[in-house]
Enzyme design. Structure first.
Site, mmCIF file in Angstrom:
data_model
loop_
_atom_site.group_PDB
_atom_site.id
_atom_site.type_symbol
_atom_site.label_atom_id
_atom_site.label_comp_id
_atom_site.label_asym_id
_atom_site.label_seq_id
_atom_site.Cartn_x
_atom_site.Cartn_y
_atom_site.Cartn_z
ATOM 1 C CB THR A 32 -0.878 -0.007 1.268
ATOM 2 O OG1 THR A 32 -1.721 -1.166 1.212
ATOM 3 C CG2 THR A 32 -1.734 1.240 1.364
ATOM 4 C CG ASP A 89 4.185 -2.290 1.298
ATOM 5 O OD1 ASP A 89 3.881 -1.247 0.673
ATOM 6 O OD2 ASP A 89 3.626 -2.617 2.363
ATOM 7 C CG ASP A 92 6.373 5.664 5.527
ATOM 8 O OD1 ASP A 92 5.726 6.218 4.625
ATOM 9 O OD2 ASP A 92 5.908 4.764 6.242
ATOM 10 N N GLY A 103 5.982 2.407 7.346
ATOM 11 C CA GLY A 103 4.581 2.715 7.581
ATOM 12 C C GLY A 103 4.239 3.272 8.941
ATOM 13 C CD GLU A 111 1.807 -1.403 4.545
ATOM 14 O OE1 GLU A 111 1.358 -0.618 3.701
ATOM 15 O OE2 GLU A 111 2.636 -1.069 5.410
ATOM 16 C CE LYS A 129 8.383 7.766 -0.069
ATOM 17 N NZ LYS A 129 7.186 7.744 0.687
#
Length: 138
Positions: A32, A89, A92, A103, A111, A129
Protein backbone atom coordinates in the site's frame (compact mmCIF):
# COMPACT_ATOMS: atom_id res chain seq x y z
CA UNK A 1 9.11 19.28 -12.08
CA UNK A 2 10.51 17.55 -8.97
CA UNK A 3 7.09 15.96 -8.39
CA UNK A 4 7.09 14.52 -11.91
CA UNK A 5 10.61 13.12 -11.39
CA UNK A 6 9.49 11.54 -8.13
CA UNK A 7 6.46 9.94 -9.84
CA UNK A 8 8.73 8.60 -12.60
CA UNK A 9 11.15 7.18 -10.01
CA UNK A 10 8.30 5.53 -8.10
CA UNK A 11 6.90 4.05 -11.31
CA UNK A 12 10.36 2.74 -12.31
CA UNK A 13 10.88 1.15 -8.86
CA UNK A 14 7.42 -0.42 -8.77
CA UNK A 15 7.63 -1.78 -12.32
CA UNK A 16 11.15 -3.16 -11.83
CA UNK A 17 10.14 -5.00 -8.65
CA UNK A 18 7.35 -6.78 -10.54
CA UNK A 19 9.46 -7.40 -13.66
CA UNK A 20 12.31 -8.90 -11.62
CA UNK A 21 10.48 -10.83 -8.90
CA UNK A 22 6.93 -11.79 -9.98
CA UNK A 23 6.49 -14.93 -12.09
CA UNK A 24 3.43 -16.81 -13.29
CA UNK A 25 1.91 -19.18 -10.75
CA UNK A 26 3.00 -17.15 -7.71
CA UNK A 27 1.09 -15.94 -4.67
CA UNK A 28 1.99 -12.24 -4.32
CA UNK A 29 1.49 -9.74 -1.50
CA UNK A 30 0.57 -6.28 -2.78
CA UNK A 31 1.61 -3.36 -0.61
CA UNK A 32 0.00 0.00 0.00
CA UNK A 33 1.20 3.51 -0.74
CA UNK A 34 2.45 5.80 -3.48
CA UNK A 35 5.24 3.51 -4.73
CA UNK A 36 3.44 0.18 -4.22
CA UNK A 37 0.61 1.66 -6.35
CA UNK A 38 2.87 1.30 -9.41
CA UNK A 39 3.75 -2.32 -8.58
CA UNK A 40 0.02 -3.12 -8.48
CA UNK A 41 -0.45 -1.25 -11.77
CA UNK A 42 2.35 -3.33 -13.35
CA UNK A 43 0.88 -6.63 -12.15
CA UNK A 44 -2.40 -5.61 -13.78
CA UNK A 45 -0.66 -4.71 -17.05
CA UNK A 46 1.28 -7.97 -17.23
CA UNK A 47 -1.80 -10.08 -16.45
CA UNK A 48 -3.78 -8.25 -19.13
CA UNK A 49 -1.03 -8.70 -21.74
CA UNK A 50 -0.66 -12.39 -20.89
CA UNK A 51 2.96 -12.00 -19.71
CA UNK A 52 1.79 -13.26 -16.30
CA UNK A 53 -0.84 -15.90 -15.61
CA UNK A 54 -2.14 -18.09 -12.81
CA UNK A 55 -1.33 -15.38 -10.27
CA UNK A 56 -3.17 -14.73 -7.03
CA UNK A 57 -2.51 -11.65 -4.93
CA UNK A 58 -3.19 -10.60 -1.37
CA UNK A 59 -3.78 -6.86 -0.89
CA UNK A 60 -2.61 -5.14 2.31
CA UNK A 61 -5.34 -2.49 2.37
CA UNK A 62 -8.81 -1.68 1.08
CA UNK A 63 -7.25 0.89 -1.26
CA UNK A 64 -4.92 -1.69 -2.82
CA UNK A 65 -7.80 -4.20 -3.01
CA UNK A 66 -9.93 -1.68 -4.92
CA UNK A 67 -7.08 -0.80 -7.32
CA UNK A 68 -6.30 -4.50 -7.97
CA UNK A 69 -9.98 -5.34 -8.56
CA UNK A 70 -10.28 -2.48 -11.06
CA UNK A 71 -7.25 -3.92 -12.93
CA UNK A 72 -8.66 -7.46 -12.93
CA UNK A 73 -6.00 -8.85 -10.59
CA UNK A 74 -7.18 -12.11 -8.91
CA UNK A 75 -7.26 -11.66 -5.13
CA UNK A 76 -7.53 -13.84 -2.05
CA UNK A 77 -6.98 -13.44 1.68
CA UNK A 78 -4.36 -14.72 4.14
CA UNK A 79 -7.02 -17.17 5.36
CA UNK A 80 -7.03 -18.77 1.89
CA UNK A 81 -3.27 -18.62 1.21
CA UNK A 82 -0.92 -18.43 4.17
CA UNK A 83 2.34 -18.91 2.22
CA UNK A 84 3.38 -16.22 -0.26
CA UNK A 85 6.18 -16.31 -2.80
CA UNK A 86 6.88 -12.58 -2.68
CA UNK A 87 5.50 -9.37 -1.16
CA UNK A 88 6.20 -5.95 -2.66
CA UNK A 89 5.75 -2.78 -0.65
CA UNK A 90 7.28 0.62 -0.04
CA UNK A 91 8.83 2.29 2.99
CA UNK A 92 8.64 5.77 4.48
CA UNK A 93 12.34 6.29 5.20
CA UNK A 94 15.58 4.40 4.49
CA UNK A 95 18.98 5.16 6.01
CA UNK A 96 22.43 4.43 4.45
CA UNK A 97 22.56 1.01 6.22
CA UNK A 98 19.17 0.11 4.69
CA UNK A 99 17.37 0.25 8.02
CA UNK A 100 13.88 1.49 7.30
CA UNK A 101 10.74 2.92 8.74
CA UNK A 102 7.87 0.95 7.33
CA UNK A 103 4.58 2.71 7.58
CA UNK A 104 2.86 4.79 10.13
CA UNK A 105 -0.51 4.43 8.45
CA UNK A 106 -3.56 2.25 8.89
CA UNK A 107 -2.31 -0.54 6.62
CA UNK A 108 0.75 -1.33 8.75
CA UNK A 109 -0.65 -4.41 10.52
CA UNK A 110 -1.89 -6.02 7.30
CA UNK A 111 1.40 -5.16 5.57
CA UNK A 112 3.40 -6.83 8.35
CA UNK A 113 1.17 -9.92 8.36
CA UNK A 114 1.63 -10.37 4.60
CA UNK A 115 5.39 -9.73 4.72
CA UNK A 116 5.97 -12.22 7.57
CA UNK A 117 4.49 -15.13 5.58
CA UNK A 118 6.29 -14.22 2.35
CA UNK A 119 9.30 -16.15 1.14
CA UNK A 120 10.78 -12.86 -0.14
CA UNK A 121 10.03 -9.21 0.70
CA UNK A 122 10.89 -6.59 -1.91
CA UNK A 123 10.95 -3.07 -0.49
CA UNK A 124 10.68 -0.40 -3.16
CA UNK A 125 11.59 3.25 -2.61
CA UNK A 126 12.54 6.25 -4.69
CA UNK A 127 15.25 8.75 -3.75
CA UNK A 128 12.82 10.93 -1.79
CA UNK A 129 12.70 8.23 0.93
CA UNK A 130 16.48 8.16 1.47
CA UNK A 131 17.67 9.97 4.61
CA UNK A 132 20.91 10.27 6.59
CA UNK A 133 19.34 8.76 9.71
CA UNK A 134 15.98 7.46 10.84
CA UNK A 135 13.72 9.52 13.06
CA UNK A 136 13.61 13.23 12.25
CA UNK A 137 12.11 12.91 8.76
CA UNK A 138 9.25 10.75 9.97
Amino acid sequence: HARKMSEDAKRAAGYKAVDDHVKSGMVVGLGTGSTAFFAVERVGQKLKSGELSDLVCIPTSERTKKQAEELGVPLCTLNEKSKLDVAIDGADAVDPQFALIKGGGGALLREKMVEIVSEKFICIVDETKLCPGLGPSF
